[in-house]
Design a protein around this motif. Structure first.
Motif, short mmCIF file in Angstrom:
data_model
loop_
_atom_site.label_atom_id
_atom_site.label_comp_id
_atom_site.label_asym_id
_atom_site.label_seq_id
_atom_site.Cartn_x
_atom_site.Cartn_y
_atom_site.Cartn_z
N CYS A 1 86.49 83.89 25.32
CA CYS A 1 86.97 82.74 26.08
C CYS A 1 87.79 81.86 25.16
O CYS A 1 87.36 81.52 24.04
N LEU A 2 88.97 81.49 25.63
CA LEU A 2 89.90 80.67 24.86
C LEU A 2 90.21 79.40 25.65
O LEU A 2 90.63 79.47 26.81
N VAL A 3 90.00 78.25 25.02
CA VAL A 3 90.29 76.96 25.67
C VAL A 3 91.24 76.19 24.77
O VAL A 3 91.03 76.11 23.55
N GLU B 1 81.01 78.90 38.65
CA GLU B 1 82.45 79.16 38.62
C GLU B 1 82.96 79.27 37.19
O GLU B 1 84.16 79.20 36.94
N THR B 2 82.04 79.53 36.27
CA THR B 2 82.34 79.47 34.85
C THR B 2 83.01 80.73 34.32
O THR B 2 83.20 81.71 35.03
N ILE B 3 83.29 80.70 33.03
CA ILE B 3 83.73 81.89 32.30
C ILE B 3 82.48 82.63 31.82
O ILE B 3 81.70 82.08 31.04
N PRO B 4 82.25 83.89 32.26
CA PRO B 4 81.05 84.62 31.85
C PRO B 4 81.30 85.50 30.62
O PRO B 4 82.28 86.21 30.54
N LEU B 5 80.37 85.44 29.68
CA LEU B 5 80.38 86.28 28.49
C LEU B 5 79.02 86.95 28.37
O LEU B 5 78.00 86.38 28.77
N GLY B 6 78.96 88.15 27.81
CA GLY B 6 77.65 88.79 27.69
C GLY B 6 77.70 90.12 26.98
O GLY B 6 78.77 90.69 26.74
N ASN B 7 76.50 90.63 26.64
CA ASN B 7 76.38 91.94 26.00
C ASN B 7 75.19 92.73 26.51
O ASN B 7 74.65 93.58 25.81
N GLY B 8 74.76 92.46 27.74
CA GLY B 8 73.64 93.17 28.31
C GLY B 8 72.31 92.52 28.03
O GLY B 8 71.39 92.60 28.84
N MET B 9 72.16 91.88 26.87
CA MET B 9 70.94 91.16 26.53
C MET B 9 71.16 89.65 26.52
O MET B 9 70.40 88.89 27.10
N GLY C 1 90.69 64.77 25.19
CA GLY C 1 91.69 64.58 26.24
C GLY C 1 91.69 65.70 27.27
O GLY C 1 90.67 66.35 27.51
N LYS C 2 92.85 65.94 27.84
CA LYS C 2 92.97 66.85 28.96
C LYS C 2 93.05 68.31 28.49
O LYS C 2 93.72 68.62 27.51
N VAL C 3 92.37 69.17 29.24
CA VAL C 3 92.45 70.60 28.96
C VAL C 3 93.82 71.13 29.40
O VAL C 3 94.31 70.80 30.49
N LYS C 4 94.40 71.96 28.58
CA LYS C 4 95.70 72.57 28.88
C LYS C 4 95.54 73.92 29.56
O LYS C 4 96.22 74.23 30.54
N SER C 5 94.61 74.75 29.03
CA SER C 5 94.43 76.08 29.60
C SER C 5 93.05 76.62 29.25
O SER C 5 92.49 76.28 28.20
N VAL C 6 92.53 77.46 30.13
CA VAL C 6 91.27 78.16 29.93
C VAL C 6 91.53 79.62 30.25
O VAL C 6 92.05 79.94 31.32
N ARG C 7 91.18 80.51 29.34
CA ARG C 7 91.44 81.93 29.56
C ARG C 7 90.22 82.76 29.19
O ARG C 7 89.60 82.55 28.15
N LEU C 8 89.86 83.69 30.08
CA LEU C 8 88.95 84.77 29.71
C LEU C 8 89.81 85.97 29.39
O LEU C 8 90.39 86.59 30.28
N ASP C 9 89.91 86.28 28.13
CA ASP C 9 90.63 87.46 27.66
C ASP C 9 89.69 88.65 27.81
O ASP C 9 88.80 88.86 26.99
N ILE C 10 89.85 89.42 28.90
CA ILE C 10 88.90 90.49 29.18
C ILE C 10 89.10 91.69 28.26
O ILE C 10 88.18 92.49 28.07
N THR C 11 90.29 91.84 27.69
CA THR C 11 90.51 92.92 26.74
C THR C 11 89.56 92.80 25.55
O THR C 11 88.94 93.76 25.12
N ASN C 12 89.42 91.58 25.05
CA ASN C 12 88.61 91.32 23.85
C ASN C 12 87.33 90.56 24.16
O ASN C 12 86.60 90.20 23.23
N ALA C 13 87.07 90.28 25.44
CA ALA C 13 85.85 89.60 25.86
C ALA C 13 85.63 88.31 25.09
O ALA C 13 84.60 88.09 24.46
#
Length: 765
Positions: free
Chosen positions: A147-149, A43-51, A133-145
């Motif tokens: 992950c922002l936490v 259920e994670t945030i996926p990042l990749g470049n084919g390799m 402490g507590k996480v406020k937000s998690v974002r996968l910015d798909i425009t720029n590929a």
């Protein structure tokens, strides 16, 4: 004049900037956004470049990056595949003698019981985050590929896998001075096995028999080296720099394959990168690649659920495919991080999985990324020819239906893992690449040679039936009757006939294009020697084989491939084909979806679109998105919410359902498989406002269109190679503003265009 030119340039820059901003906004509204890190690897945030790939999640009190590389494989051979019984004729004898158990034990059982050959995981990086402490937000910015936490205390993480370089980068701000990553190796040596052990759930890593690799630490650097089977090794390395409450670092994975080519293990690579560049500089080139990727095409849909899923699929496609990497396997660069091998060994399944995964590359205008698949097939052409001669005893070429990284057969249910028409389905990708690109060099050097080799094989393997038609000695229809003896048919199935006829017909077409008249005549003649498709005598719809109708719910629509994807049966072919299509759909709906997987729903979206049933297409795709995908958009085969759509409730992650979904959206917006381009052919009636930009058609045309308040307002066409585009008039009975070189007949516009020419079609007011 000079002043006017400067003004024009300024206006163009402003216009381009506005378009870029609008496109970025359209994409970014479909980001993945959560208020906590996922607690499970799938259920994670996926990042990749084919390799390279990374999954970002939380493992207990640790932030975890699960790291992967596409060519991490245990390539030990399957011993039984070198025995004398490894023969299509031997299998025929066992079927004839009703001793099929011999075949199952020889070829099916080893796949289930042996842990390898198999894709293997890389390692993980973990960061102690309990003090944040507590996480406020998690974002996968798909425009720029990226992950922002963000944490509530102000700490931040930015991390990405570079689009082109073989490295991942991370930057934390607002963290303790001693904050640092720790490499966590896969546990190849454990005292006990964990849970269920099967090809679906994944076999335990310790069954590979590896000695546990070691992690060595230097100042702000760690390296993990792992030996695999035979002489295979891989290395995972990370290095970082601390500055007050900030830390930035880079990680990489190298394999024996990459180290032989470049001479650089991962430890050397990360040191060079962190010394020669920075997070900011590297991110700029990364963003540039993704900007170009998203500029290739875009869509705007009035249905926010469907649009979001579409962009997430196209994001994953951009993260999973390249022209110089291995093809998209079952999980691509996101191998399971649960102490096990990936589902179905993370291999290359060619009975639909690899094929469906590349469907969105054509209309989506990403032919460049499809080249990784085509290059891989071409690279191992000699391996496939050797397999064909050994197993089938013929010249020409077929491909194993389940293969390793290097194209070797792996066994499994042999009706499909050694199926006789695997290479024909793969051949469609060579043909589609040519027809969508009109690359004549590719046609001459790759497309026709592939189809010709497959045609030679099919010609040699066929026999004659009592009526004089050609047939296969034994035939199957994936994955009907699983691996039982009844999965073999004496009569050639619709699945096999579709790809055989298609292969001969297209081989003839390509030979004619190349002015190889003798070849064209030969393949055309053989195509006519195969029987017609079997129809259900009761419903009139497509059957699996003569006297074997579709009567039970099943996940694999193998009996329908003549309709989609190959298009021998098509709505455009007239009333007889339309009757078959209507009857087939009615039977699918009558029997129901009890035993469909997620990919069945996304494939059905394509089928509905080909029948111009927009409401049904949108409905089935929404079911897929909301019930067969996890919150991060990963397709997991089984239904997740017990709403009655399927009796499959498991969750093995595979990608083909995701990418077939994207293709279905494209089929709703534009179709050109018949040679006639149709704009918005299968959208719901309540989609008042919808548009797309630069979707690709056959003939190498890029088409953009806008529909507003139910009216098509504008169509733009760019011709890459020149030629005549046939376009079903999207403006109904309204007059079109005058264009040269255009004529209309029976509602079809024929427009002659030059290479590089762009035209705009608009109705008169």
């Amino acid at each position: 004049m000079l002043i006017e030119k400067k003004i024009l340039i300024i206006l163009l820059v402003i216009l381009f900037s506005c378009q870029q901003k609008e496109n970025t906004t359209s994409i970014s509204k479909n980001d993945l956004v959560f208020n906590e890190l996922a607690a499970s690897w799938d259920e994670t945030i996926p990042l990749g470049n084919g390799m390279l790939g990374a999954l970002v999640w939380q493992n207990g009190e640790k932030l975890r990056f699960s790291l992967d590389r596409a060519d991490l494989w245990d390539l030990r051979p399957v011993e039984n595949l070198s025995r004398p019984e490894f023969s299509y004729k031997w299998v025929q004898e066992q079927v004839k003698n009703n001793t099929y158990r011999n075949v199952q034990e020889m070829f099916d059982v080893p796949y289930d019981q042996m842990p390898a050959p198999s894709k293997i995981p890389g390692a993980a990086l973990e960061f102690e985050i309990s003090t944040l402490g507590k996480v406020k937000s998690v974002r996968l910015d798909i425009t720029n590929a990226i992950c922002l936490v963000e944490w509530e205390n102000g700490a931040k993480l930015e991390t990405f896998v570079h689009a082109e370089n073989q490295a991942g980068w991370f930057r934390f701000t607002g963290v303790p001075e001693d904050f640092a990553p720790q490499i966590i190796p896969p546990q190849y040596k454990k005292q006990t096995e964990s849970g269920e052990d099967s090809p679906v759930t994944g076999q335990d890593l310790q069954r590979l028999g590896y000695e546990q690799g070691t992690v060595t630490s230097e100042t702000q650097k760690q390296i993990y080296r792992q030996e695999g089977w035979n002489d295979f090794e891989y290395e995972v390395a990370v290095t970082w720099q601390n500055s007050g409450d900030n830390i930035s670092g880079v990680w990489s994975i190298s394999s024996s394959f990459s180290e032989k080519e470049s001479g650089k293990p991962a430890g050397m690579l990360v040191t060079e990168m962190i010394n020669e560049t920075s997070f900011e500089e590297t991110f700029k080139t990364h963003v540039n690649w993704w900007g170009n990727y998203w500029a290739k095409s875009s869509v705007t849909l009035p249905d926010s659920i469907l649009e979001k899923q579409y962009y997430l699929e196209m994001y994953k496609f951009g993260a999973a495919a390249r022209d110089n990497t291995p093809p998209i396997s079952l999980q691509a660069v996101w191998t399971a991080d649960n102490g096990k091998l990936p589902p179905w060994k993370g291999d290359f399944h060619h009975d639909l999985n690899t094929q469906l995964s590349y469907w969105p590359s054509y209309a989506g205008n990403h032919l460049d990324l499809e080249m990784g698949f085509l290059n891989w097939m071409w690279k191992y052409k000699s391996t496939f020819q050797e397999y064909t001669k050994t197993y089938f005893g013929t010249e020409g070429m077929n491909v194993p239906g389940v293969t390793t990284l290097t194209g070797e057969p792996m066994g499994g249910w042999i009706q499909y893992s050694f199926g006789p028409t695997v290479a024909s389905w793969l051949a469609q990708h060579f043909y589609l690449h040519w027809i969508y690109s009109k690359d004549d060099v590719f046609l001459k050097e790759k497309a026709y040679p592939w189809l010709k080799e497959v045609a030679v094989f099919l010609d040699e393997i066929s026999v004659r039936d009592e009526q004089g038609f050609r047939k296969l000695p034994i035939s199957s229809s994936p994955e009907i009757n699983d691996n039982d003896i009844t999965a073999w048919f004496d009569k050639t199935t619709n699945f096999d006939i579709a790809f055989i006829r298609w292969n001969f017909e297209k081989a003839a077409e390509l030979a004619k294009e190349l002015k190889l008249d003798e070849d064209a005549e030969k393949w055309s003649a053989i195509a006519k020697e195969w029987p017609e498709f079997a129809l259900d005598s009761t419903s009139g719809g497509l059957a699996f084989a003569p006297n074997y109708p579709y009567s039970e719910s099943h996940r694999h629509f193998s009996h329908l491939v003549a309709w989609h994807p190959v298009g021998i049966i098509d709505w455009s072919n007239g009333e007889a084909n339309q009757k078959i299509i209507k009857a087939t759909i009615a039977e699918l709906e009558r029997v129901g979806t009890d035993w469909w997987c997620g990919y069945s729903f996304s494939w059905m979206g394509n089928l509905y679109a080909r029948a111009f049933m927009g409401e049904k297409a949108a409905e089935i795709l929404r079911i897929f998105s909301e019930n067969f995908c996890l919150p991060n958009s990963f397709h997991v085969n089984g239904e997740q919410h017990n709403r009655g759509y399927s009796k499959f409730k498991y969750r093995p992650f595979t990608l083909e359902g995701n990418f077939a979904y994207a293709s279905a959206i494209q089929e709703m917006l534009i179709q050109s498989h018949t040679g006639v381009v149709r704009i918005f052919p299968a959208i719901p009636s309540d989609w008042k406002d919808v548009s797309f930009n630069q979707l690709r058609t056959t003939g190498a045309f890029l088409v953009s269109a806008v529909k507003k308040d139910e009216i098509v307002e504008k169509v733009e066409i760019l011709s890459e190679k020149g030629g005549v585009i046939k376009l079903a008039n999207p403006f109904a009975d309204r007059q079109i503003k005058g264009l040269k070189n255009m004529k209309e007949e029976n509602g079809i516009l024929e427009i002659s265009m030059k290479a590089g020419e762009k035209i705009v079609l608009q109705p008169t007011r």
